[in-house]
Design an enzyme around this catalytic site. Structure first.
Site, short mmCIF file in Angstrom:
data_model
loop_
_atom_site.label_atom_id
_atom_site.label_comp_id
_atom_site.label_asym_id
_atom_site.label_seq_id
_atom_site.Cartn_x
_atom_site.Cartn_y
_atom_site.Cartn_z
N ARG A 259 4.31 -13.63 8.95
CA ARG A 259 5.48 -14.08 9.71
C ARG A 259 5.18 -14.31 11.19
NH1 ARG A 259 9.78 -9.76 8.05
NH2 ARG A 259 7.95 -8.69 7.21
N GLU B 111 11.69 2.40 -1.71
CA GLU B 111 11.57 1.15 -0.95
C GLU B 111 12.85 0.34 -1.11
OE1 GLU B 111 8.81 0.21 1.13
OE2 GLU B 111 8.92 2.36 0.80
C1 UD1 Z 1 6.19 0.47 4.66
C2 UD1 Z 1 6.70 1.64 3.84
C3 UD1 Z 1 8.19 1.82 4.10
C4 UD1 Z 1 8.42 2.06 5.57
C5 UD1 Z 1 7.82 0.92 6.38
C6 UD1 Z 1 7.89 1.26 7.84
C7 UD1 Z 1 5.34 1.63 1.82
C8 UD1 Z 1 5.25 1.27 0.40
N1 UD1 Z 1 6.46 1.34 2.45
O1 UD1 Z 1 6.88 -0.67 4.18
O2 UD1 Z 1 8.67 2.92 3.36
O3 UD1 Z 1 9.81 2.16 5.83
O4 UD1 Z 1 6.43 0.72 6.05
O5 UD1 Z 1 7.53 0.16 8.62
O6 UD1 Z 1 4.39 2.18 2.35
N2 UD1 Z 1 -1.06 -2.60 4.82
C9 UD1 Z 1 -2.41 -2.61 4.54
N3 UD1 Z 1 -2.81 -2.92 3.28
C10 UD1 Z 1 -1.93 -3.24 2.29
C11 UD1 Z 1 -0.57 -3.22 2.59
C12 UD1 Z 1 -0.17 -2.89 3.85
O7 UD1 Z 1 -3.22 -2.35 5.41
O8 UD1 Z 1 -2.40 -3.48 1.17
C13 UD1 Z 1 -0.64 -2.28 6.18
C14 UD1 Z 1 0.05 -3.45 6.87
O9 UD1 Z 1 -0.88 -4.16 7.65
C15 UD1 Z 1 1.09 -2.77 7.73
C16 UD1 Z 1 1.40 -1.48 7.00
O10 UD1 Z 1 0.34 -1.26 6.11
O11 UD1 Z 1 0.56 -2.43 8.98
C17 UD1 Z 1 2.74 -1.49 6.31
O12 UD1 Z 1 2.71 -2.47 5.30
P1 UD1 Z 1 3.98 -3.32 4.97
O13 UD1 Z 1 3.67 -4.20 3.81
O14 UD1 Z 1 4.52 -3.95 6.18
O15 UD1 Z 1 4.96 -2.17 4.47
P2 UD1 Z 1 6.51 -2.20 4.51
O16 UD1 Z 1 6.99 -3.03 3.39
O17 UD1 Z 1 7.00 -2.52 5.85
#
Ligand code: UD1
Ligand code: CA
Length: 458
Positions: free
Chosen positions: A15, A153
């Protein structure tokens, strides 16, 4: 027990609509990830923080290679649980693992210290907060006794669960032993088909491992950056906080909403800063300095009592006590101004040393020069330092007076106490204590001359 920090930064940041990895976008002049690494280091982890990265790992590493970081690749982004799993090989059972996010830049050291303090080493701690609009976050589920039972979630939540206002920041401290046991057992049977790190909380509850929570001092600490609108909002918050910190240190800001600090600013007492001042890099401002409106300072050191008037650009320069600069002056990299120097309007100085008490009050260019003490450089003086191929040096001794509209063709030296007549083009060295001037055209006046008059239009 040793503290380890794992920073998740593998997400694409779709985004942002950017070619740059999201965590390299800047907040307060520093990459988002830089803020997080700096905070992680303040926790004095046993070893350097582990950053989980995705694509453009090389680019990330190059951009942040001045930080002690262990980079670990997550080849496919299969969820936050899967991301933390990539760090397991470098963790030992006894570690306490703090999990942070590269795109949640403002988490404060104090909040994390509190998290580590209230959470026993074999328990789980998490940062949660009450949100007026909890949309997008995981919700914290608690039972009748207010004990945590798990995290759901948003995309998997029932309507009732969505009404919960306590949200998951995603920031935790978890014993490595637990992660090693639970992460490989995660399933991705959920609406996003991801391995959720959040599922470990229900697992902890199952095994009667206590889960503690702490709130952040301000909600912005746990706000993640997903798009440039959020980035701008967080930037404003950050700037406002920085401005308040400065005011509490004894700085007067005419408008704390109209100063931008993109780096670090070290200020003395009774500094007064007018509106629209931008500081980049490391800016040091001594006691009693006054900075006028619309000024850019980048990597600048001002000693006490320096006055910078409106609309100046000063970069990579050092200015000694009591000097006055501007309005509309440009001080370029490599410049040192001595004590009590006056630089006036439309003066440009580059890579030069100007001695104590010297004055360049109007419309001059001085480059690659060494100017002595108490020198007066008249309006319109130019050091011609560039012959089209190479740069050359101009040396001006103490107590020299240079008349207006003089060109000094470098390399050239003007001896101590010399005077240069106005309008001269100085090609050879000018001797000390003499008047040097170049040939002037004879002046004449035409007695009966009349100004032309406008012809009548017919
Ligand atoms: C996550 C949490 C959610 C919380 C929120 C807070 C989970 C499943 N959910 O959701 O409960 O309220 O953060 O902001 O954890 N990332 C990786 N590798 C991946 C996926 C994600 O490094 O495979 C990193 C992303 O770069 C990011 C962070 O983890 O910095 C969070 O990932 P994102 O997909 O944004 O999680 P949310 O859906 O926001
Ligand atoms: Ca997120």
């Amino acid at each position: 027990m040793a503290i380890q920090v794992v920073i998740l930064a593998a997400g694409q940041g779709k985004r942002m609509y950017s070619k740059q990895p999201k965590v390299l976008h800047r907040l307060g002049g520093k990459a988002l990830l830089e803020h997080v690494i700096a905070t992680a280091l303040k926790l004095s982890p046993a070893e350097s923080p582990i950053v989980i990265h995705g694509h453009q790992g090389d680019h990330l590493q190059k951009s942040l290679d001045h930080y002690p970081v262990r980079w670990v690749e997550q080849k496919e982004q299969l969820g936050t649980g899967h991301a933390v799993m990539q760090a397991l090989p470098v963790l030992v059972d006894e570690d306490r693992v703090v999990i942070l996010y590269g795109d949640v830049p403002l988490i404060a050291e104090q909040t994390l210290t509190q998290l580590l303090t209230i959470t026993p080493a074999d328990a789980i701690g998490m940062v949660t907060a009450h949100a007026s609009s909890p949309a997008g976050y995981g919700r914290i589920k608690r039972d009748a006794k207010h004990q945590i039972t798990g995290i759901v979630e948003e995309k998997d939540a029932t309507e009732a669960e969505r009404a919960i206002t306590e949200i998951n920041s995603g920031i935790y401290v978890i014993p490595a032993r637990c992660l090693k046991k639970w992460l490989p057992a995660l399933s991705n049977h959920n609406s996003q088909g991801e391995y959720y790190l959040t599922d470990v909380i229900a697992q902890a509850v199952n095994e009667n491992i206590p889960v503690h929570t702490v709130p952040p001092a301000t909600f912005e600490e746990i706000v993640g950056v997903n798009d440039r609108v959020q980035l701008a909002e967080l930037e404003r918050f950050y700037q406002r906080q920085y401005a308040e910190k400065l005011m509490r240190q004894g700085v007067t800001l005419y408008d704390p909403n109209r100063i931008d600090i993109r780096g670090e600013m070290i200020v003395g007492q009774d500094v007064v800063i007018d509106v629209n001042v931008i500081c980049e890099g490391r800016v040091v401002i001594g006691d009693g300095c006054a900075i006028g409106p619309n000024t850019l300072l980048r990597d600048v050191e001002l000693e006490a009592g320096v006055e910078v008037k409106a609309n100046c650009v000063i970069e990579e320069a050092r200015v000694a006590a009591g000097s006055m600069i501007g309005p509309f002056a440009r001080i370029r990299p490599g410049t040192t101004l001595g004590r009590g120097v006056h630089i006036g309007n439309f003066v440009e100085i580059k890579n030069s040393e100007i001695g104590d008490g010297s004055k360049l009050n109007h419309l001059s260019y001085v480059g690659d020069s060494e100017v002595g003490k108490r020198v007066n450089i008249g309006a319109g003086t130019i050091t011609c330092n560039y012959d089209g191929a190479n740069k050359h040096k101009t040396v001006i001794g103490d107590d020299v007076h240079i008349g207006s509209d003089t060109q000094l063709i470098a390399p050239v030296t003007v001896g101590m106490g010399a005077t240069i007549g106005a309008g001269s083009t100085i090609v050879d060295d000018a001797p000390a204590y003499q008047l040097t001037l170049t040939h002037r055209l004879e002046q004449r006046s035409i007695k009966d001359w009349k100004r032309p008059e406008k012809e009548e239009q017919t």
